[in-house]
Design a protein around this motif. Structure first.
Motif, PDB file in Angstrom:
ATOM      1  N   VAL A  17      -4.416 -14.816  11.319  1.00 29.68           N
ATOM      2  CA  VAL A  17      -5.286 -13.826  10.695  1.00 29.68           C
ATOM      3  C   VAL A  17      -5.485 -14.208   9.234  1.00 29.68           C
ATOM      4  N   HIS A  18      -6.721 -14.128   8.789  1.00 32.07           N
ATOM      5  CA  HIS A  18      -7.070 -14.417   7.395  1.00 32.07           C
ATOM      6  C   HIS A  18      -7.810 -13.219   6.806  1.00 32.07           C
ATOM      7  N   ASP A  35     -17.473 -18.867   2.503  1.00 33.63           N
ATOM      8  CA  ASP A  35     -17.188 -19.255   1.114  1.00 33.63           C
ATOM      9  C   ASP A  35     -15.940 -18.551   0.595  1.00 33.63           C
ATOM     10  N   ALA A  36     -15.790 -17.270   0.908  1.00 32.66           N
ATOM     11  CA  ALA A  36     -14.613 -16.512   0.458  1.00 32.66           C
ATOM     12  C   ALA A  36     -13.326 -17.062   1.061  1.00 32.66           C
ATOM     13  N   LEU A  37     -13.422 -17.563   2.290  1.00 33.00           N
ATOM     14  CA  LEU A  37     -12.257 -18.144   2.964  1.00 33.00           C
ATOM     15  C   LEU A  37     -12.032 -19.606   2.596  1.00 33.00           C
ATOM     16  N   LEU A 126     -11.633 -22.568  14.892  1.00 35.35           N
ATOM     17  CA  LEU A 126     -12.804 -21.873  14.371  1.00 35.35           C
ATOM     18  C   LEU A 126     -12.361 -20.485  13.923  1.00 35.35           C
ATOM     19  N   TYR A 127     -13.217 -19.866  13.133  1.00 33.21           N
ATOM     20  CA  TYR A 127     -12.959 -18.522  12.634  1.00 33.21           C
ATOM     21  C   TYR A 127     -13.964 -17.572  13.264  1.00 33.21           C
ATOM     22  N   LEU A 135     -11.529  -9.330   7.562  1.00 31.48           N
ATOM     23  CA  LEU A 135     -10.489  -9.906   8.415  1.00 31.48           C
ATOM     24  C   LEU A 135     -11.114 -10.873   9.409  1.00 31.48           C
ATOM     25  N   GLN A 136     -10.581 -12.107   9.446  1.00 27.90           N
ATOM     26  CA  GLN A 136     -11.042 -13.134  10.387  1.00 27.90           C
ATOM     27  C   GLN A 136      -9.854 -13.669  11.162  1.00 27.90           C
ATOM     28  N   ILE A 137     -10.135 -14.134  12.376  1.00 24.08           N
ATOM     29  CA  ILE A 137      -9.124 -14.757  13.224  1.00 24.08           C
ATOM     30  C   ILE A 137      -9.451 -16.244  13.315  1.00 24.08           C
TER      31      ILE A 137
END
Length: 157
Positions: A17-18, A35-37, A126-127, A135-137
Motif C-alpha cells: 500500500v502506498h 507524479d506524487a508517488l 503496477l499501481y 491510497l494506491q496498491i
C-alpha cells in the motif's frame, strides 16, 4: 482499510500500500497521482467501468495506464461485445461501491468481467487504486489478472 485491501488479504495476493498527497491538481488526475508517488505514468493504472452493448447495467472493468486512454472498440472486442461506452458515473459508483477517482479493481460490490491492458505484462509491478483517493496498491500484474480472472488484451490508445 478498504474493501480492496480486504479482498487482497482474503485471496492471499501479495501487495504493498502506498499513500500519497497531491500537491497540485491538473486536468489529468491519474498522472498527478503517478507524479506524487514518483512512478512512471505507464506503471499507474486507472480503473474505468464501461457499459456493454448499450446496456447501462451490463458493466465491465478496464485497467489502462494513466499515460494513455481506453480504446472502447478494443475493450468491447476483448469482452466479446459489439460496442462499449463509459459507464455513467452514478452507475459506476453504485456497482463498484467506490467513488470515481478511487475505483479499485479489487473488492467491488459486484464482481465484473475485467480487462487488463497488455502493456502491464512488461512490468514487474503496477499501481491501482486501493479504493479511496490518497491510497494506491502495488501488485504484480500476473497476480492482479489471476485474482480478478482478467483478460489481458491491447485496450489502450
Amino acid at each position: 482499510m478498504t474493501p480492496a485491501i480486504d479482498y487482497l488479504r482474503a485471496h492471499k495476493i501479495p501487495f504493498t500500500v502506498h499513500e500519497y498527497q497531491l500537491k497540485h491538481s491538473s486536468d489529468n488526475y491519474g498522472q498527478d497521482v503517478a507524479d506524487a508517488l514518483g512512478v512512471p505514468h505507464s506503471q499507474l493504472f486507472k480503473t474505468l467501468l464501461i457499459a456493454l452493448n448499450g446496456n447501462p447495467k451490463t458493466l465491465a472493468a478496464c485497467l489502462v495506464p494513466v499515460a494513455g486512454s481506453l480504446n472502447l472498440k478494443l475493450a468491447a472486442k476483448a469482452l466479446g461485445a459489439k460496442r462499449a461506452e463509459l459507464a455513467d458515473v452514478a452507475q459506476a459508483e453504485k456497482s463498484s461501491g467506490y467513488v470515481v477517482g478511487g475505483i479499485s479493481p479489487f473488492g467491488q460490490k459486484k464482481a465484473l468481467p475485467t480487462v487488463l491492458d497488455a502493456s502491464a505484462v512488461l512490468l514487474t509491478s503496477l499501481y491501482a487504486s486501493a479504493g479511496r483517493r490518497g491510497l494506491q496498491i502495488e501488485v504484480a500484474p500476473a497476480r492482479l489478472a489471476e485474482a480478478l480472472g482478467a483478460v489481458i488484451d491491447d485496450i489502450s490508445a
